[in-house]
Design a protein around this motif. Structure first.
Motif, PDB file in Angstrom:
ATOM      1  N   UNK A 275     -52.430 -74.767 -58.596  1.00  0.00           N
ATOM      2  CA  UNK A 275     -51.883 -73.412 -58.659  1.00  0.00           C
ATOM      3  C   UNK A 275     -52.877 -72.401 -58.097  1.00  0.00           C
ATOM      4  N   UNK A 276     -54.159 -72.575 -58.439  1.00  0.00           N
ATOM      5  CA  UNK A 276     -55.188 -71.663 -57.946  1.00  0.00           C
ATOM      6  C   UNK A 276     -55.420 -71.834 -56.448  1.00  0.00           C
ATOM      7  N   UNK A 277     -55.332 -73.072 -55.966  1.00  0.00           N
ATOM      8  CA  UNK A 277     -55.485 -73.319 -54.528  1.00  0.00           C
ATOM      9  C   UNK A 277     -54.331 -72.665 -53.768  1.00  0.00           C
ATOM     10  N   UNK A 278     -53.121 -72.778 -54.306  1.00  0.00           N
ATOM     11  CA  UNK A 278     -51.970 -72.137 -53.664  1.00  0.00           C
ATOM     12  C   UNK A 278     -52.146 -70.623 -53.632  1.00  0.00           C
ATOM     13  N   UNK A 279     -52.653 -70.046 -54.705  1.00  0.00           N
ATOM     14  CA  UNK A 279     -52.888 -68.607 -54.759  1.00  0.00           C
ATOM     15  C   UNK A 279     -53.893 -68.180 -53.674  1.00  0.00           C
ATOM     16  N   UNK A 280     -54.968 -68.975 -53.535  1.00  0.00           N
ATOM     17  CA  UNK A 280     -55.962 -68.669 -52.509  1.00  0.00           C
ATOM     18  C   UNK A 280     -55.364 -68.783 -51.110  1.00  0.00           C
ATOM     19  N   UNK A 281     -54.566 -69.799 -50.877  1.00  0.00           N
ATOM     20  CA  UNK A 281     -53.956 -70.007 -49.560  1.00  0.00           C
ATOM     21  C   UNK A 281     -53.075 -68.815 -49.196  1.00  0.00           C
ATOM     22  N   UNK A 282     -52.280 -68.359 -50.150  1.00  0.00           N
ATOM     23  CA  UNK A 282     -51.435 -67.186 -49.911  1.00  0.00           C
ATOM     24  C   UNK A 282     -52.287 -65.964 -49.554  1.00  0.00           C
ATOM     25  N   UNK A 283     -53.405 -65.807 -50.230  1.00  0.00           N
ATOM     26  CA  UNK A 283     -54.293 -64.680 -49.968  1.00  0.00           C
ATOM     27  C   UNK A 283     -54.893 -64.786 -48.577  1.00  0.00           C
ATOM     28  N   UNK A 284     -55.302 -66.001 -48.173  1.00  0.00           N
ATOM     29  CA  UNK A 284     -55.876 -66.195 -46.837  1.00  0.00           C
ATOM     30  C   UNK A 284     -54.857 -65.861 -45.757  1.00  0.00           C
TER      31      UNK A 284
END
Length: 318
Positions: A275-284
């Motif tokens: 979930x946190x990796x997905x959040x970071x990817x969206x931010x990138x």
């Protein structure tokens, strides 16, 4: 391992990860059951690999190795310089972290300093059952009686100081870890068990699917934050990758994380990492889109085409 009340041999290993790591974890769990443990002394050594005294190391090594060629070779290894930030340093004490011989030397050193002392001096002096499990410089001690735990806690710092070592007082603590009562049973005034960290996991009492009290483990918060920080740093350094390349690389990181932390009872933390990796990817992706945030609806559609690998329990341990 001996099964006598006061002579329970501590389990120690070479720093030989995975298989021996699980051996330590299994031994710890068994001892919590068998030794009627009520208290865990979670110990942290302050900069162990930087503070090992060379003179003491060679002295302890000489008790186990009679070959002068080997002892002289080890002495030269300890005195060898360390290349750091473009300069060679020659530390007076310590063994280089990452050095191939450091784990072996640390076990020889701590076997003499801790393991033999615990079996020969600590356990005979305890009024109740006790155990110790150590993996390199990471170790915990378990006690049936609180007075034994307090006594060892008081003398441990003095014992370590004799060999040039120091406790990290901020991270060394005594925690209640007695088995919780059965459902509907009285707790006998013992109170709720706490948690402790060992080998990157937080150990705690939980319930199995059958409703039995069992010792479970989940990713320690500090290790979780460290993993997430490393992924975040990687992401900013590789913003140029296209979606397919980014997906492939991002999936390798949680998969590698699962290889160690993918144990029974830890599925929630494994899923949280995704979930946190997905959040970071969206931010990138938002930063690449001239700072305009990518809404979750569009991002969810993208994940259906470029999905992240699901959490996976690799090691079935109970």
């Amino acid at each position: 391992m001996a099964a006598q009340k006061h002579r329970q041999e501590p389990l120690t290993t070479l720093n030989h990860h995975m298989d021996l790591n699980w051996m330590c974890a299994a031994y710890l769990r068994e001892q919590c059951y068998e030794q009627k443990v009520q208290w865990i002394l979670e110990v942290d050594l302050r900069k162990f690999f930087d503070t090992v005294v060379h003179r003491r190391m060679l002295e302890l090594l000489g008790r186990r190795v009679q070959d002068g060629v080997i002892t002289r070779l080890v002495a030269k290894w300890l005195k060898a310089g360390v290349w750091e930030q473009g300069e060679v340093e020659y530390p007076g004490d310590g063994t280089p972290q990452g050095g191939v011989i450091s784990p072996l030397l640390s076990n020889i050193y701590l076997h003499e300093v801790l393991d033999k002392w615990f079996v020969e001096s600590v356990q005979p002096a305890c009024g109740g059952r006790s155990f110790m499990v150590r993996f390199a410089d990471d170790f915990v001690m378990g006690f049936e009686r609180l007075e034994d735990a307090h006594k060892v806690h008081r003398v441990l710092a003095k014992r370590l100081a004799r060999f040039g070592l120091e406790l990290n007082a901020e991270k060394t603590r005594l925690v209640r870890f007695g088995r919780p009562p059965r459902v509907g049973g009285a707790d006998g005034g013992g109170g709720r068990p706490e948690t402790f960290d060992f080998l990157g996991f937080t150990h705690y009492w939980g319930r199995s699917r059958q409703g039995n009290n069992v010792v479970l483990k989940k990713t320690a918060k500090s290790r979780f934050r460290r993993t997430l920080r490393a992924i975040k740093e990687w992401g900013w350094e590789h913003r140029h990758l296209n979606l397919l390349e980014r997906q492939r690389e991002l999936n390798e990181k949680p998969r590698g994380h699962d290889a160690y932390y993918g144990v029974t009872g830890n599925y929630t933390m494994l899923s949280e990492l995704r979930r946190q990796v997905a959040r970071l990817w969206r931010k990138w992706l938002g930063r690449r889109n001239r700072g305009r945030p990518l809404n979750w609806e569009r991002f969810s559609g993208m994940l259906r085409v470029f999905p992240l690998t699901p959490a996976r329990v690799v090691h079935s341990v109970m």
